[in-house]
Scaffold this active site. Structure first.
Site, mmCIF file in Angstrom:
data_model
loop_
_atom_site.group_PDB
_atom_site.id
_atom_site.type_symbol
_atom_site.label_atom_id
_atom_site.label_comp_id
_atom_site.label_asym_id
_atom_site.label_seq_id
_atom_site.Cartn_x
_atom_site.Cartn_y
_atom_site.Cartn_z
ATOM 1 N N GLU A 18 4.172 -10.737 -6.209
ATOM 2 C CA GLU A 18 3.044 -10.859 -7.138
ATOM 3 C C GLU A 18 3.300 -10.228 -8.498
ATOM 4 O O GLU A 18 2.575 -10.511 -9.441
ATOM 5 C CB GLU A 18 1.778 -10.233 -6.516
ATOM 6 C CG GLU A 18 1.778 -8.709 -6.358
ATOM 7 C CD GLU A 18 2.480 -8.195 -5.106
ATOM 8 O OE1 GLU A 18 3.358 -8.907 -4.578
ATOM 9 O OE2 GLU A 18 2.182 -7.076 -4.669
ATOM 10 N N ASP B 120 -12.685 -8.724 -24.600
ATOM 11 C CA ASP B 120 -13.424 -8.727 -23.337
ATOM 12 C C ASP B 120 -14.933 -8.760 -23.551
ATOM 13 O O ASP B 120 -15.632 -9.609 -23.015
ATOM 14 C CB ASP B 120 -13.062 -7.493 -22.498
ATOM 15 C CG ASP B 120 -11.568 -7.289 -22.423
ATOM 16 O OD1 ASP B 120 -10.854 -8.295 -22.584
ATOM 17 O OD2 ASP B 120 -11.118 -6.150 -22.230
ATOM 18 N N LYS C 195 -6.475 -9.768 -18.422
ATOM 19 C CA LYS C 195 -6.602 -9.991 -19.856
ATOM 20 C C LYS C 195 -6.213 -11.406 -20.299
ATOM 21 O O LYS C 195 -6.936 -12.049 -21.050
ATOM 22 C CB LYS C 195 -5.709 -8.980 -20.577
ATOM 23 C CG LYS C 195 -5.985 -8.874 -22.030
ATOM 24 C CD LYS C 195 -7.210 -8.040 -22.220
ATOM 25 C CE LYS C 195 -7.562 -7.837 -23.643
ATOM 26 N NZ LYS C 195 -8.638 -6.833 -23.732
ATOM 27 N N HIS D 55 7.742 -7.423 -3.754
ATOM 28 C CA HIS D 55 6.410 -7.794 -4.257
ATOM 29 C C HIS D 55 6.489 -9.105 -5.049
ATOM 30 O O HIS D 55 6.830 -9.082 -6.230
ATOM 31 C CB HIS D 55 5.870 -6.682 -5.173
ATOM 32 C CG HIS D 55 5.447 -5.463 -4.428
ATOM 33 N ND1 HIS D 55 4.174 -5.281 -3.962
ATOM 34 C CD2 HIS D 55 6.143 -4.379 -4.040
ATOM 35 C CE1 HIS D 55 4.084 -4.132 -3.320
ATOM 36 N NE2 HIS D 55 5.269 -3.564 -3.360
ATOM 37 N N CYS E 17 5.322 -5.969 1.607
ATOM 38 C CA CYS E 17 5.685 -4.550 1.618
ATOM 39 C C CYS E 17 5.000 -3.815 2.782
ATOM 40 O O CYS E 17 5.359 -4.005 3.935
ATOM 41 C CB CYS E 17 5.366 -3.935 0.250
ATOM 42 S SG CYS E 17 6.242 -2.394 -0.004
ATOM 43 N N TYR E 18 3.963 -3.026 2.515
ATOM 44 C CA TYR E 18 3.253 -2.359 3.607
ATOM 45 C C TYR E 18 2.737 -3.387 4.616
ATOM 46 O O TYR E 18 2.773 -3.161 5.828
ATOM 47 C CB TYR E 18 2.082 -1.556 3.036
ATOM 48 C CG TYR E 18 1.278 -0.787 4.062
ATOM 49 C CD1 TYR E 18 1.708 0.440 4.540
ATOM 50 C CD2 TYR E 18 0.077 -1.307 4.546
ATOM 51 C CE1 TYR E 18 0.961 1.139 5.482
ATOM 52 C CE2 TYR E 18 -0.677 -0.614 5.493
ATOM 53 C CZ TYR E 18 -0.230 0.614 5.950
ATOM 54 O OH TYR E 18 -0.971 1.297 6.890
ATOM 55 N N GLY F 272 0.837 -1.200 0.000
ATOM 56 C CA GLY F 272 0.000 0.000 0.000
ATOM 57 C C GLY F 272 0.866 1.241 0.000
ATOM 58 O O GLY F 272 2.048 1.173 0.355
#
Ligand code: XMP
Length: 512
Positions: free
Chosen positions: A171, A227, A368, A169, A82-83, A55
């Protein structure tokens, strides 16, 4: 009540959804909740583990986001990112301080110990750092388990209590083995089983649409992009032709021949498509507008207006379906947590009060490439699935400055040439997205013996996996040369072509 193996609490990172997404890749279902979700609701999901996201705030600042401290008493495995790491450190009595300089970018992660969480990943792996504050003193009972050049506490843990925290991170795409680390947390630390796949997602989505819609009708906006085509197909599967009103708005901001291609594709799939020619309305409203956010707002509002008008021509429409993706959501408004606004995407942000539709957004939680996988799962053709993303506001956000017929003409022609060359070279399928941008810049050139003072076209070709981060594509110079010389030779009024060599972040993919 549906069980959620991993609960992710969102403290406002741009990357929060990537955590859930990486877990899905590993067959683990996760749901994201705001950082202040009630402890009762979290408990009701019966999670096996909790992840605290990154964050933008500092844990010591006045406006720091804090979760209900009861979550630390659940005795569940926990991973702070992280945060989230700083929250864990602060909660258990360690010290977090502002770093002398923000650490941003790649770092090598070195292990201090052989932890389960690092299993099947390499010592020295590249991870992505993006932080201001850092841990200065560990809480009692925590150990440092990995370090990097600039972060002595790159990863820490209280192994007995199954609490882990990363300064980096895992991710994001640039953390090359981050997916493995998240999988290790879910499977080895939390004991989650592999239970999620795209087939089950498709089945559940179709059933969820059926349950929600009942015998009512759904208005579905289609753009011809992947999409909205996937959404329309899901709806078609779920409720059939009679209850689906698929509407295609030609807002005058499409590429060459695009309207016809879209119509043909839907026809071939047996889906009724209503085309609305709204070119004049959009282009009139965009007259004199140069501010990117204003353009986006006008286009978004006009879209809704045109839709609403069409809906009134049909009885019994209660729902509006859209192909909103998570990237659209996260960069627009924070739906689930406190992320910052980057751009207001035209197709999100909720509906105004005067509209009586409820929204159906089956792709709202996914990315996506997952949509493409879903498209194949439900039988859409490969070439359709392979189409590059095209933004809702269309060419308007690729014309710097005022959008008028002249600008659109230059943009369409240059885009067509660029796409032809890209496809001929075989690079179309290798890159995430490619387009041209008409810059609001004239420059001096020479043609024959004459001085010219004409427009500049920028070519933007990027590689990305999810649109959240991107790098400019290193396509061959010869290809760029062919594009450039054709654009300049075949289009009057253009005498210069440039190539965009910036990555996201700090740039974005589109120019506006
Ligand atoms: P940015 O420019 O934010 O783009 O880095 C990320 C991806 O999203 C697409 N994009 C949009 N898609 N409505 C959409 O449906 C929008 O308003 C919009 N703006 C950007 C962009 O083309 C890229 O693939």
């Amino acid at each position: 009540m549906k069980e959620v193996p991993i609960v992710v609490l969102d403290f406002g990172s741009q990357y929060t959804q990537l955590i859930a997404r990486k877990l899905r890749e590993n067959g683990i279902y996760a749901e994201i909740y705001p950082y202040n979700e009630s402890i009762e609701n979290i408990k009701s999901k019966n999670p096996k583990g909790i992840i605290l996201s990154g964050g933008p705030a500092s844990v010591y600042s006045k406006d720091a986001y804090h979760p209900d401290s009861e979550i630390f008493k659940l005795n569940l495995p926990m991973l702070g990112i992280c945060y989230g790491m700083q929250l864990i450190t602060q909660h258990f009595g360690g010290v977090v301080i502002p770093a002398d300089h923000h650490e941003y970018g790649k770092a090598e992660l070195h292990f201090d110990s052989e932890c389960e969480i690092f299993k099947n990943s390499d010592d020295g792996q590249i991870v992505w750092m993006s932080h201001g504050d850092r841990v200065d003193m560990l809480p009692d009972d925590f150990d440092k388990i990995a370090y990097s050049d600039n972060s002595p506490y790159a990863a820490i843990a209280n192994i007995e209590k199954n609490i882990y925290a990363f300064q980096f991170h895992p991710e994001v795409y640039h953390s090359k083995q981050g997916s493995q680390l998240l999988s290790n947390f879910a499977k080895l630390i939390c004991g989650c089983e592999k239970s999620w796949n795209m087939g089950s997602f498709a089945k559940n989505s179709i059933q969820a649409i059926r349950d929600k819609v009942g015998d009512k009708k759904v208005l579905c906006g289609v753009s011809g992009g992947v999409d909205s085509s996937v959404v329309a197909t899901l709806l078609h599967e779920a409720i059939g032709k009679e209850q689906l009103v698929a509407v295609f708005v030609d807002q005058g901001l499409l590429r060459e021949n695009e309207a016809k291609q879209v119509q043909d594709m839907f026809k071939s799939r047996g889906i009724n498509l209503i085309t609305i020619d709204a070119r004049d309305i959009f282009l009139n409203r965009l007259k004199g507008i140069t501010d990117p956010e204003e353009k986006r707002k006008i286009i978004g509002e006009t879209f809704i207006e045109v839709f609403d008008k069409e809906a009134q021509n049909h009885d019994g429409i209660d729902f509006l379906a859209q192909g909103t993706l998570y990237t659209d959501v996260i960069e627009s408004v924070s739906v689930k947590g406190p992320s910052k606004t980057i751009k207001s995407h035209h197709n999100v942000g909720g509906l105004p009060d005067w509209m009586s539709f409820e929204l159906i957004e089956p792709l709202r939680e996914i990315f996506k490439d997952e949509v493409r996988e879903l498209g194949l799962e439900i039988g859409l053709p490969k070439d359709m699935i392979g189409r590059h993303p095209f933004p809702g506001p269309g060419l308007a956000i690729r014309v710097m400055g005022e959008v008028d017929d002249d600008a659109l003409r230059l943009l369409r022609k240059s885009d067509t040439i660029m796409q032809e060359e890209l496809k001929a070279s075989g690079y179309y399928d290798k890159v995430w997205q490619a387009f041209t941008v008409l810059l609001n810049v004239q420059s001096v050139g020479v043609m024959g013996d004459n001085r010219t003072y004409d427009n500049t076209i920028c070519i933007r070709i990027v590689e990305s996996v999810d649109g959240m981060t991107a790098t400019f594509a290193t396509v061959p110079y010869e290809l760029l040369e062919r594009m450039s010389s054709r654009i300049i030779n075949e289009i009057d009024d253009i005498n210069r072509v440039v190539y965009d060599i910036s990555s996201k972040p700090p740039s974005t993919i589109e120019w506006e």
